[in-house]
Design a protein around this motif. Sequence first.
Motif, PDB file in Angstrom:
ATOM      1  N   PRO A  15       0.718  -1.120  -0.005  1.00  0.00           N
ATOM      2  CA  PRO A  15      -0.092   0.063   0.143  1.00  0.00           C
ATOM      3  C   PRO A  15       0.908   1.160  -0.022  1.00  0.00           C
ATOM      4  O   PRO A  15       2.046   1.206   0.308  1.00  0.00           O
ATOM      5  N   TRP A  16       0.137   2.229  -0.234  1.00  0.00           N
ATOM      6  CA  TRP A  16       1.009   3.507  -0.550  1.00  0.00           C
ATOM      7  C   TRP A  16       0.262   4.639   0.235  1.00  0.00           C
ATOM      8  O   TRP A  16      -0.884   5.029   0.491  1.00  0.00           O
ATOM      9  N   ALA A  17       1.390   5.760   0.999  1.00  0.00           N
ATOM     10  CA  ALA A  17       1.007   6.972   1.262  1.00  0.00           C
ATOM     11  C   ALA A  17       1.303   7.964   0.313  1.00  0.00           C
ATOM     12  O   ALA A  17       2.362   7.836  -0.519  1.00  0.00           O
ATOM     13  N   SER A  18       0.210   8.807   0.126  1.00  0.00           N
ATOM     14  CA  SER A  18       0.376   9.542  -1.158  1.00  0.00           C
ATOM     15  C   SER A  18       0.004  11.193  -0.127  1.00  0.00           C
ATOM     16  O   SER A  18      -0.830  11.342   0.693  1.00  0.00           O
ATOM     17  N   VAL A  19       0.631  12.048  -0.425  1.00  0.00           N
ATOM     18  CA  VAL A  19       0.855  13.286   0.313  1.00  0.00           C
ATOM     19  C   VAL A  19       1.143  14.621  -0.615  1.00  0.00           C
ATOM     20  O   VAL A  19       1.842  14.509  -1.317  1.00  0.00           O
ATOM     21  N   TYR A  20      -0.039  15.571  -0.615  1.00  0.00           N
ATOM     22  CA  TYR A  20       0.242  16.617  -1.249  1.00  0.00           C
ATOM     23  C   TYR A  20       0.134  17.703  -0.437  1.00  0.00           C
ATOM     24  O   TYR A  20      -0.452  18.067   0.565  1.00  0.00           O
ATOM     25  N   ALA A  21       1.484  18.505  -0.290  1.00  0.00           N
ATOM     26  CA  ALA A  21       1.968  19.259   1.089  1.00  0.00           C
ATOM     27  C   ALA A  21       2.270  20.686   0.360  1.00  0.00           C
ATOM     28  O   ALA A  21       2.653  20.622  -0.647  1.00  0.00           O
ATOM     29  N   ASP A  22       2.075  21.678   1.450  1.00  0.00           N
ATOM     30  CA  ASP A  22       2.545  23.097   1.105  1.00  0.00           C
ATOM     31  C   ASP A  22       3.987  23.106   1.390  1.00  0.00           C
ATOM     32  O   ASP A  22       4.400  22.772   2.463  1.00  0.00           O
ATOM     33  N   VAL A  58       7.904   9.534   5.719  1.00  0.00           N
ATOM     34  CA  VAL A  58       7.102  10.752   5.286  1.00  0.00           C
ATOM     35  C   VAL A  58       7.410  11.780   6.203  1.00  0.00           C
ATOM     36  O   VAL A  58       7.799  13.081   5.717  1.00  0.00           O
ATOM     37  N   HIS A  59       7.511  11.719   7.400  1.00  0.00           N
ATOM     38  CA  HIS A  59       7.889  12.730   8.495  1.00  0.00           C
ATOM     39  C   HIS A  59       9.162  13.462   8.269  1.00  0.00           C
ATOM     40  O   HIS A  59       9.476  14.418   8.205  1.00  0.00           O
ATOM     41  N   GLU A  60      10.203  12.554   8.056  1.00  0.00           N
ATOM     42  CA  GLU A  60      11.675  13.100   7.906  1.00  0.00           C
ATOM     43  C   GLU A  60      11.481  13.706   6.512  1.00  0.00           C
ATOM     44  O   GLU A  60      12.161  14.682   6.432  1.00  0.00           O
ATOM     45  N   ALA A  61      10.975  13.341   5.531  1.00  0.00           N
ATOM     46  CA  ALA A  61      11.003  14.051   4.212  1.00  0.00           C
ATOM     47  C   ALA A  61      10.400  15.313   4.266  1.00  0.00           C
ATOM     48  O   ALA A  61      10.905  16.457   3.650  1.00  0.00           O
ATOM     49  N   ALA A  76       4.666  16.610  -3.999  1.00  0.00           N
ATOM     50  CA  ALA A  76       3.573  15.509  -4.008  1.00  0.00           C
ATOM     51  C   ALA A  76       4.906  14.426  -3.496  1.00  0.00           C
ATOM     52  O   ALA A  76       5.854  14.102  -4.201  1.00  0.00           O
ATOM     53  N   LEU A  77       4.413  13.685  -2.556  1.00  0.00           N
ATOM     54  CA  LEU A  77       5.367  12.524  -1.963  1.00  0.00           C
ATOM     55  C   LEU A  77       4.376  11.216  -1.891  1.00  0.00           C
ATOM     56  O   LEU A  77       3.350  11.050  -1.647  1.00  0.00           O
ATOM     57  N   PHE A  78       5.214  10.128  -2.294  1.00  0.00           N
ATOM     58  CA  PHE A  78       4.628   8.840  -2.531  1.00  0.00           C
ATOM     59  C   PHE A  78       5.490   8.085  -1.645  1.00  0.00           C
ATOM     60  O   PHE A  78       6.715   7.872  -2.093  1.00  0.00           O
ATOM     61  N   ALA A  79       5.096   7.051  -0.895  1.00  0.00           N
ATOM     62  CA  ALA A  79       5.710   6.221  -0.095  1.00  0.00           C
ATOM     63  C   ALA A  79       5.311   5.084   0.077  1.00  0.00           C
ATOM     64  O   ALA A  79       4.068   4.830   0.050  1.00  0.00           O
ATOM     65  N   ALA A  80       6.087   3.888   0.268  1.00  0.00           N
ATOM     66  CA  ALA A  80       5.734   2.510   0.469  1.00  0.00           C
ATOM     67  C   ALA A  80       6.423   1.762   1.052  1.00  0.00           C
ATOM     68  O   ALA A  80       7.796   1.963   0.980  1.00  0.00           O
ATOM     69  N   PRO A 105      -1.331   4.513  -5.635  1.00  0.00           N
ATOM     70  CA  PRO A 105      -0.968   5.711  -5.211  1.00  0.00           C
ATOM     71  C   PRO A 105      -1.795   6.729  -5.769  1.00  0.00           C
ATOM     72  O   PRO A 105      -2.637   6.401  -6.846  1.00  0.00           O
ATOM     73  N   ARG A 106      -2.219   7.840  -5.035  1.00  0.00           N
ATOM     74  CA  ARG A 106      -3.027   8.807  -5.540  1.00  0.00           C
ATOM     75  C   ARG A 106      -2.602   9.917  -6.176  1.00  0.00           C
ATOM     76  O   ARG A 106      -1.913  10.887  -6.001  1.00  0.00           O
ATOM     77  N   VAL A 107      -2.295   9.423  -7.718  1.00  0.00           N
ATOM     78  CA  VAL A 107      -1.513  10.109  -8.692  1.00  0.00           C
ATOM     79  C   VAL A 107      -2.497  11.104  -9.582  1.00  0.00           C
ATOM     80  O   VAL A 107      -1.564  12.058 -10.109  1.00  0.00           O
ATOM     81  N   THR A 108      -3.621  11.012  -9.468  1.00  0.00           N
ATOM     82  CA  THR A 108      -4.483  11.629 -10.399  1.00  0.00           C
ATOM     83  C   THR A 108      -4.265  13.112 -10.166  1.00  0.00           C
ATOM     84  O   THR A 108      -4.049  14.133 -11.052  1.00  0.00           O
TER      85      THR A 108
END
Length: 359
Positions: A15-22, A58-61, A76-80, A105-108
């Motif tokens: 499974p994937w963590a998908s993060v869209y961050a400021d 993700v936290h470290e990134a 945008a970050l994607f981690a697994a 991954p939530r890539v759209t």
Amino acid sequence: MRLSLLQPVIDRPGPWASVYADDAHDTGDAGNPQELAASATTAQLFALGADEATCGAVHEALLTPRGAPGAHAGRALFAAHGAIVLDTPLPGPPAVPFAAWGPVPRVTPLLAAIGDDPVCLVVRLSRAGADFAVLGGRAAGTGPGAPGERPARHFRAAAEHDGVRRAEEIADAVRGEFESSGAEAVVLVGEERERRLVHGALPEPLRALTYESEHGGRTPDAERDLVERDIAQVRAAQESDHIAQVADRFRAGAGPGRKDVPHSAAGIPALIEAAREHRIDTLLVSPHGADGARQVWVGSDADQLAVRGMELPQLGELRPAAARADDALVRSAAAHGADIVVVLDPERAPAGGLGAILR
């Protein structure tokens, strides 16, 4: 749209963590907003079921901003499985930052943010020759925060030739560079006389795809902002034209079958069937359509997708998981070499927001 950017996440199981961050950050310590945002994001992922190793990655990134201090950008970050697989800048901050955890991954939203990214050949002319630069296509080492640019290549014309002959030499070099780069348009930058001579010496099919910037001179930095604006306008027109052509092809194939136009598919069941059979040539995705958020069922392999979970064991997946239809179809289409076009204009988008031109 060139999908090499997505390859790392398409080829790897979740499974994937998908993060869209400021990605905005401050060099000061007031309240440690960066730390607070990173902690809130990883806490959200953990609540959604993400494992500790992936949350930690993700936290470290997120504690290491990619943008310049004071810049207001996004990423945008994607981690697994405890590793950051893709960390790429966005053209701007996401309208609504979010984190998601799921089987694909939530890539759209990333595709919607970066756009079609057309390839453009920029030719900076001088009396001695020309410098070629290729923009777009997400060249290696570039991200979608700004148009990707590959290293410039210089062509030197024979000094003993007159202006017309030099222009012919340069035009022939432009033709060769255009064909080898996969570019879809050319922008000529330089003095007016040199631009006109080279433009006129190009073969007719290429001449129709070539534009001139009226700004900039022989020095590399002459009117840089105006030149970049002209190039951006050409690339925006390329993108708009391409999307319009794809939308027209989709509509033409959506009616009664005709041999002279591509056949089209719409609706989740028809799209999933076409994806499983590798018949999607171009997938059309609108972020505004209702079908994109519909639930479908997927397995670890891109071919394992179905309308109902009970179908997955027949495809070799004993533990099916629910996913968004748009992301599942994007994963499948990208895995099998299909093109993907994001259609932002609701008037041009397929009904429901998802459609395909079939092979």
